[in-house]
Design a protein around this motif. Structure first.
Motif, PDB file in Angstrom:
ATOM      1  N   GLY A   9     -14.352 -32.656  24.306  1.00  0.00           N
ATOM      2  CA  GLY A   9     -15.120 -33.888  24.552  1.00  0.00           C
ATOM      3  C   GLY A   9     -14.384 -34.840  25.486  1.00  0.00           C
ATOM      4  O   GLY A   9     -14.931 -35.335  26.473  1.00  0.00           O
ATOM      5  N   MET A  10     -13.113 -35.074  25.187  1.00  0.00           N
ATOM      6  CA  MET A  10     -12.330 -36.009  26.004  1.00  0.00           C
ATOM      7  C   MET A  10     -12.128 -35.445  27.418  1.00  0.00           C
ATOM      8  O   MET A  10     -12.282 -36.162  28.407  1.00  0.00           O
ATOM      9  N   SER A  11     -11.802 -34.149  27.499  1.00  0.00           N
ATOM     10  CA  SER A  11     -11.600 -33.537  28.828  1.00  0.00           C
ATOM     11  C   SER A  11     -12.864 -33.663  29.672  1.00  0.00           C
ATOM     12  O   SER A  11     -12.791 -33.941  30.863  1.00  0.00           O
ATOM     13  N   TYR A  25      -4.234 -27.901  25.313  1.00  0.00           N
ATOM     14  CA  TYR A  25      -3.638 -27.151  24.203  1.00  0.00           C
ATOM     15  C   TYR A  25      -4.273 -27.562  22.887  1.00  0.00           C
ATOM     16  O   TYR A  25      -4.522 -28.748  22.659  1.00  0.00           O
ATOM     17  N   ASP A  26      -4.506 -26.583  22.023  1.00  0.00           N
ATOM     18  CA  ASP A  26      -4.985 -26.862  20.663  1.00  0.00           C
ATOM     19  C   ASP A  26      -4.637 -25.648  19.800  1.00  0.00           C
ATOM     20  O   ASP A  26      -4.599 -24.516  20.294  1.00  0.00           O
ATOM     21  N   ALA A  27      -4.408 -25.906  18.501  1.00  0.00           N
ATOM     22  CA  ALA A  27      -4.008 -24.794  17.624  1.00  0.00           C
ATOM     23  C   ALA A  27      -5.191 -23.993  17.103  1.00  0.00           C
ATOM     24  O   ALA A  27      -5.009 -22.925  16.531  1.00  0.00           O
ATOM     25  N   TRP A  28      -6.416 -24.481  17.281  1.00  0.00           N
ATOM     26  CA  TRP A  28      -7.583 -23.841  16.656  1.00  0.00           C
ATOM     27  C   TRP A  28      -8.269 -22.926  17.672  1.00  0.00           C
ATOM     28  O   TRP A  28      -8.898 -23.420  18.630  1.00  0.00           O
ATOM     29  N   THR A  46      -2.093 -23.185  20.911  1.00  0.00           N
ATOM     30  CA  THR A  46      -0.682 -23.558  20.808  1.00  0.00           C
ATOM     31  C   THR A  46      -0.474 -24.472  19.615  1.00  0.00           C
ATOM     32  O   THR A  46      -1.258 -25.401  19.411  1.00  0.00           O
ATOM     33  N   ASP A  47       0.594 -24.241  18.856  1.00  0.00           N
ATOM     34  CA  ASP A  47       0.951 -25.170  17.780  1.00  0.00           C
ATOM     35  C   ASP A  47       1.840 -26.261  18.380  1.00  0.00           C
ATOM     36  O   ASP A  47       3.002 -26.032  18.698  1.00  0.00           O
ATOM     37  N   LEU A  48       1.268 -27.460  18.530  1.00  0.00           N
ATOM     38  CA  LEU A  48       2.016 -28.538  19.181  1.00  0.00           C
ATOM     39  C   LEU A  48       3.049 -29.179  18.248  1.00  0.00           C
ATOM     40  O   LEU A  48       3.825 -30.029  18.680  1.00  0.00           O
ATOM     41  N   GLY A  49       3.031 -28.747  16.961  1.00  0.00           N
ATOM     42  CA  GLY A  49       4.089 -29.195  16.062  1.00  0.00           C
ATOM     43  C   GLY A  49       5.418 -28.568  16.478  1.00  0.00           C
ATOM     44  O   GLY A  49       6.493 -29.103  16.210  1.00  0.00           O
ATOM     45  N   ALA A 324     -14.717 -34.668  18.238  1.00  0.00           N
ATOM     46  CA  ALA A 324     -14.605 -34.971  19.674  1.00  0.00           C
ATOM     47  C   ALA A 324     -14.640 -36.457  20.008  1.00  0.00           C
ATOM     48  O   ALA A 324     -15.233 -37.269  19.304  1.00  0.00           O
ATOM     49  N   VAL A 325     -14.003 -36.770  21.115  1.00  0.00           N
ATOM     50  CA  VAL A 325     -14.199 -38.086  21.744  1.00  0.00           C
ATOM     51  C   VAL A 325     -15.506 -37.944  22.533  1.00  0.00           C
ATOM     52  O   VAL A 325     -15.622 -37.023  23.346  1.00  0.00           O
ATOM     53  N   PRO A 326     -16.507 -38.806  22.307  1.00  0.00           N
ATOM     54  CA  PRO A 326     -17.727 -38.673  23.109  1.00  0.00           C
ATOM     55  C   PRO A 326     -17.385 -38.785  24.602  1.00  0.00           C
ATOM     56  O   PRO A 326     -16.673 -39.704  25.016  1.00  0.00           O
TER      57      PRO A 326
HETATM   58  C1  LIG Z   1      -9.386 -35.061  16.699  1.00  0.00           C
HETATM   59  S1  LIG Z   1      -9.384 -33.420  17.251  1.00  0.00           S
HETATM   60  C2  LIG Z   1      -9.320 -33.620  18.996  1.00  0.00           C
HETATM   61  C3  LIG Z   1     -10.650 -33.558  19.667  1.00  0.00           C
HETATM   62  C4  LIG Z   1     -10.638 -33.712  21.169  1.00  0.00           C
HETATM   63  N1  LIG Z   1      -9.918 -34.873  21.604  1.00  0.00           N
HETATM   64  C5  LIG Z   1     -12.049 -33.744  21.734  1.00  0.00           C
HETATM   65  O1  LIG Z   1     -12.403 -34.730  22.381  1.00  0.00           O
HETATM   66  O2  LIG Z   1     -12.822 -32.786  21.536  1.00  0.00           O
HETATM   67  C6  LIG Z   1      -7.780 -32.904  16.813  1.00  0.00           C
HETATM   68  C7  LIG Z   1      -7.448 -31.487  17.196  1.00  0.00           C
HETATM   69  O3  LIG Z   1      -6.085 -31.211  16.864  1.00  0.00           O
HETATM   70  C8  LIG Z   1      -5.981 -29.835  16.617  1.00  0.00           C
HETATM   71  N2  LIG Z   1      -4.719 -29.557  15.913  1.00  0.00           N
HETATM   72  C9  LIG Z   1      -4.417 -29.735  14.590  1.00  0.00           C
HETATM   73  N3  LIG Z   1      -3.146 -29.360  14.351  1.00  0.00           N
HETATM   74  C10 LIG Z   1      -2.622 -28.918  15.510  1.00  0.00           C
HETATM   75  C11 LIG Z   1      -1.355 -28.409  15.915  1.00  0.00           C
HETATM   76  N4  LIG Z   1      -0.354 -28.252  15.028  1.00  0.00           N
HETATM   77  N5  LIG Z   1      -1.171 -28.064  17.205  1.00  0.00           N
HETATM   78  C12 LIG Z   1      -2.177 -28.204  18.106  1.00  0.00           C
HETATM   79  N6  LIG Z   1      -3.396 -28.670  17.786  1.00  0.00           N
HETATM   80  C13 LIG Z   1      -3.627 -29.039  16.512  1.00  0.00           C
HETATM   81  C14 LIG Z   1      -7.234 -29.520  15.819  1.00  0.00           C
HETATM   82  O4  LIG Z   1      -7.548 -28.142  15.914  1.00  0.00           O
HETATM   83  C15 LIG Z   1      -8.274 -30.428  16.505  1.00  0.00           C
HETATM   84  O5  LIG Z   1      -9.013 -29.699  17.460  1.00  0.00           O
END
Ligand SMILES: C[S@@+](CC[C@H](N)C(=O)[O-])C[C@H]1O[C@@H](n2cnc3c(N)ncnc32)[C@H](O)[C@@H]1O
Length: 449
Positions: A9-11, A25-28, A46-49, A324-326
Motif C-alpha cells: 500500500g505504502m509503496s 522487504y517483508d517476512a511474510w 526477509t526477517d528484518l529482526g 496497509a497504508v492507504p
Molecule cells: C503494518 S504492516 C506494513 C504494511 C505496509 N506498510 C503496507 O502499506 O502495505 C507490517 C508488516 O511487517 C511484517 N513483519 C512482521 N515481522 C517482520 C519481520 N521480523 N521482518 C520483516 N517483516 C516483518 C508483516 O508481515 C507486515 O506485512
C-alpha cells in the motif's frame, strides 16, 4: 526503499507520488508475493529482526529514503498495551535508518506508538543520527480515502529542525472527510458503453482497457439498460453499511460518512450478539445494512480496482488490506517530501512568532516585517530548516540570490532567521519541559493499564 512493505500500500502511493522504489522487504511470503505481482518484482522475504543479514545490502544500495511501517499490534488500541517482541521491530527500523543514513525516512504506525517507550528509544537513536523529526497524526479520510483511520507518520530528514514538514502535511488535508458515497456513488462501472461504429465491433468495454477511439457518436446519453457495478449499486441504494466495531463502537454507518478503520474482520456480517444488543446510536438496524465485499474493502483502503489479490485464505487478504497504508495517504506524504526536496515548499511560520516579537518590544508592523523576512529567507534556503543555526546562516550566505542582495537587506534577512531560530528553540525547550513534567503521570497510567 521500503522495510516491512506488506502487500505494498505504502509503496504504491510513494510510486504514484514520483518515487522510484529500489527494494522492499517483508517476512511474510504471502504479502511479498502480492507485492511483487502488483508493484514490481523487487520485494524479498526477509526477517528484518536479523539486522546484520540486511545491512550490507542496504548500505550498497544507499537509498535516498527508507520508508516503513513496522508491525504495531502490540501498542494498537485494539490489542494489548504491552510492548513486546513486535514493538522491538520499531527499534530495528530506527537502527537500520541510523546505520544506512538516507537523507529522508518515513515511518508509519498506530497513534499510540507515539507514547510508547520503544518509540522514545527509537527516536533517540534517530536524533543521534542527525535527523530532524516531524511527527504527524493524520486521519486518512482527509487524505483521499473514505475511511476514518488515524495513524502516526514520522518523517525525518538529515540536519533539519524538528517539525520541519508539519505545516506542509497539514496543508495537504482536505477540508471535509471523504465519504463512502464519494467513492462508490461515482464508482467506475464494471462495463462502459461506447456505441460501436459497425456491427462487427463491440459496444461494451472494461474500465481496465483503453477506450476505443472517441468519435462524435461515442458521446451519447447512457442507454436505459446501463447499470453500475451491482455491489456498488446495492450499497448506494441501501445507504447504510455494517462494519464490526473493534471495541464498543457503532457498527452501522451511513454512506455519507467515512468507513471506520479497516480491520481483518471488516467483511463479517452482524452476528447474533450485535443484533441483540446493537449500538444505541446506530441510524438503522444492522440487519438491514450492507456488508462490503473484499473488493470494496480493498478500494476503501485505497487500492485500485485493478489490484489483484491472491492468497489461499480470505483471512490473509483481509489481513494484508488492513495492514496497509492507504496509497492516497502515502501519495500525499510522498508529494510533501518531494516538494520540499525540490524547494517547492517552505514550512509555514506560526502566527505566534508575531506575538513573541511584540512581547520582546517590537511594534506589530515591525514584527510583521520580521516574519515576512524570515519567510523570504526560508524560501531562499529552498524551505530547508537547520537544527544548527550557524549552518543555516552559512547556507544562506552561499545562495546566489542572497549574494546579489544589498548589504542592509542581507543583514535584515540574517537577523530575521536568528530571531525565528531563537523563538523555535524556546518553543522546543518549553515542549520538552512539559513532557518531562508529564512523565511520572504517564508512567503511573502505564502501570495501572
Ligand atoms: C503494518 S504492516 C506494513 C504494511 C505496509 N506498510 C503496507 O502499506 O502495505 C507490517 C508488516 O511487517 C511484517 N513483519 C512482521 N515481522 C517482520 C519481520 N521480523 N521482518 C520483516 N517483516 C516483518 C508483516 O508481515 C507486515 O506485512
Amino acid at each position: 526503499m521500503e522495510l516491512f512493505c506488506g502487500a505494498g500500500g505504502m509503496s504504491l502511493g510513494l510510486k504514484q507520488a514520483g518515487f522510484e522504489i529500489v527494494n522492499a522487504y517483508d517476512a511474510w511470503p504471502v504479502a511479498v508475493e502480492n507485492y511483487n505481482r502488483n508493484i514490481s518484482s523487487h520485494a524479498k522475504v526477509t526477517d528484518l529482526g536479523d539486522i546484520l543479514s540486511v545491512v550490507p545490502e542496504l548500505l550498497r544500495l544507499a537509498p535516498d529514503m527508507i520508508a516503513g511501517g513496522p508491525p504495531c499490534q502490540d501498542y494498537s488500541s485494539a490489542g494489548r498495551r504491552e510492548e513486546a517482541d513486535n514493538a522491538k521491530l520499531t527499534l530495528a527500523f530506527a537502527i537500520l535508518v541510523a546505520t544506512v543514513r538516507p537523507a529522508w525516512f518515513v515511518m508509519e504506525n498506530v497513534t499510540n506508538a507515539a507514547k510508547s517507550s520503544t518509540w522514545q528509544e527509537a527516536r533517540k537513536i534517530l536524533k543521534a543520527a542527525g535527523y530532524g523529526i516531524t511527527e504527524s497524526k493524520l486521519d486518512a479520510s482527509r487524505y483521499g480515502v473514505p475511511q476514518s483511520r488515524r495513524r502516526l507518520f514520522v518523517i525525518g530528514r538529515q540536519g533539519e529542525r524538528d517539525g520541519f514538514l508539519a505545516s506542509s502535511i497539514a496543508a495537504a488535508a482536505a477540508p471535509q472527510p471523504m465519504s463512502l458515497r464519494d467513492l462508490f456513488g461515482e464508482a467506475t462501472p464494471a462495463a462502459i458503453y461506447f456505441p460501436a461504429t459497425s456491427e462487427a465491433r463491440r459496444s461494451i468495454w472494461s474500465p481496465d482497457e483503453p477506450a476505443p477511439t472517441i468519435r462524435e457518436r461515442s458521446i451519447r446519453p447512457l442507454p436505459v439498460s446501463y447499470r453500475p457495478h451491482p455491489d456498488d449499486a446495492a450499497l448506494v441504494e441501501n445507504g447504510f453499511v455494517y462494519a464490526r466495531p473493534v471495541r464498543a463502537g457503532r457498527g452501522v454507518r451511513s454512506i455519507d460518512e467515512p468507513y471506520p478503520t479497516v480491520t481483518r474482520t471488516a467483511s463479517e456480517r452482524p452476528g447474533p450478539k450485535y443484533l441483540s444488543s446493537p449500538h444505541p446510536a446506530d441510524p438503522v438496524a444492522a440487519s438491514s445494512t450492507v456488508v462490503l465485499s473484499i473488493d470494496q474493502i480493498s478500494r476503501v483502503q485505497g487500492f485500485p480496482a485493478s489490484w489483484q489479490w491472491r492468497a489461499s485464505a480470505k483471512r490473509d487478504v483481509l489481513q494484508m488490506i488492513a495492514n496497509a497504508v492507504p496509497a492516497p495517504v502515502a501519495f500525499a506524504i510522498g508529494r510533501a517530501i518531494l516538494d520540499r526536496e525540490e524547494g517547492k515548499s517552505a514550512p509555514a511560520i506560526e502566527g505566534r512568532f508575531l506575538d513573541w516579537l511584540v512581547r520582546r518590544g517590537r511594534s506589530r508592523q515591525s514584527a510583521r516585517n520580521v516574519k515576512s523576512l524570515a519567510g523570504r529567507a526560508r524560501r531562499l534556503l529552498d524551505g530547508k530548516t537547520f537544527s544548527v543555526q550557524a549552518l543555516e546562516l552559512a547556507a544562506l550566505e552561499s545562495v546566489e540570490e542572497f549574494k546579489a542582495i544589498k548589504r542592509n537587506p542581507q543583514s535584515d534577512l540574517r537577523q530575521a532567521l536568528r530571531l525565528l531560530a531563537e523563538y523555535q528553540t524556546e518553543g522546543q525547550q518549553r515542549q520538552k519541559r512539559s513532557q518531562i513534567a508529564a512523565q511520572p503521570i504517564d508512567e503511573e497510567l502505564r502501570k495501572a493499564a
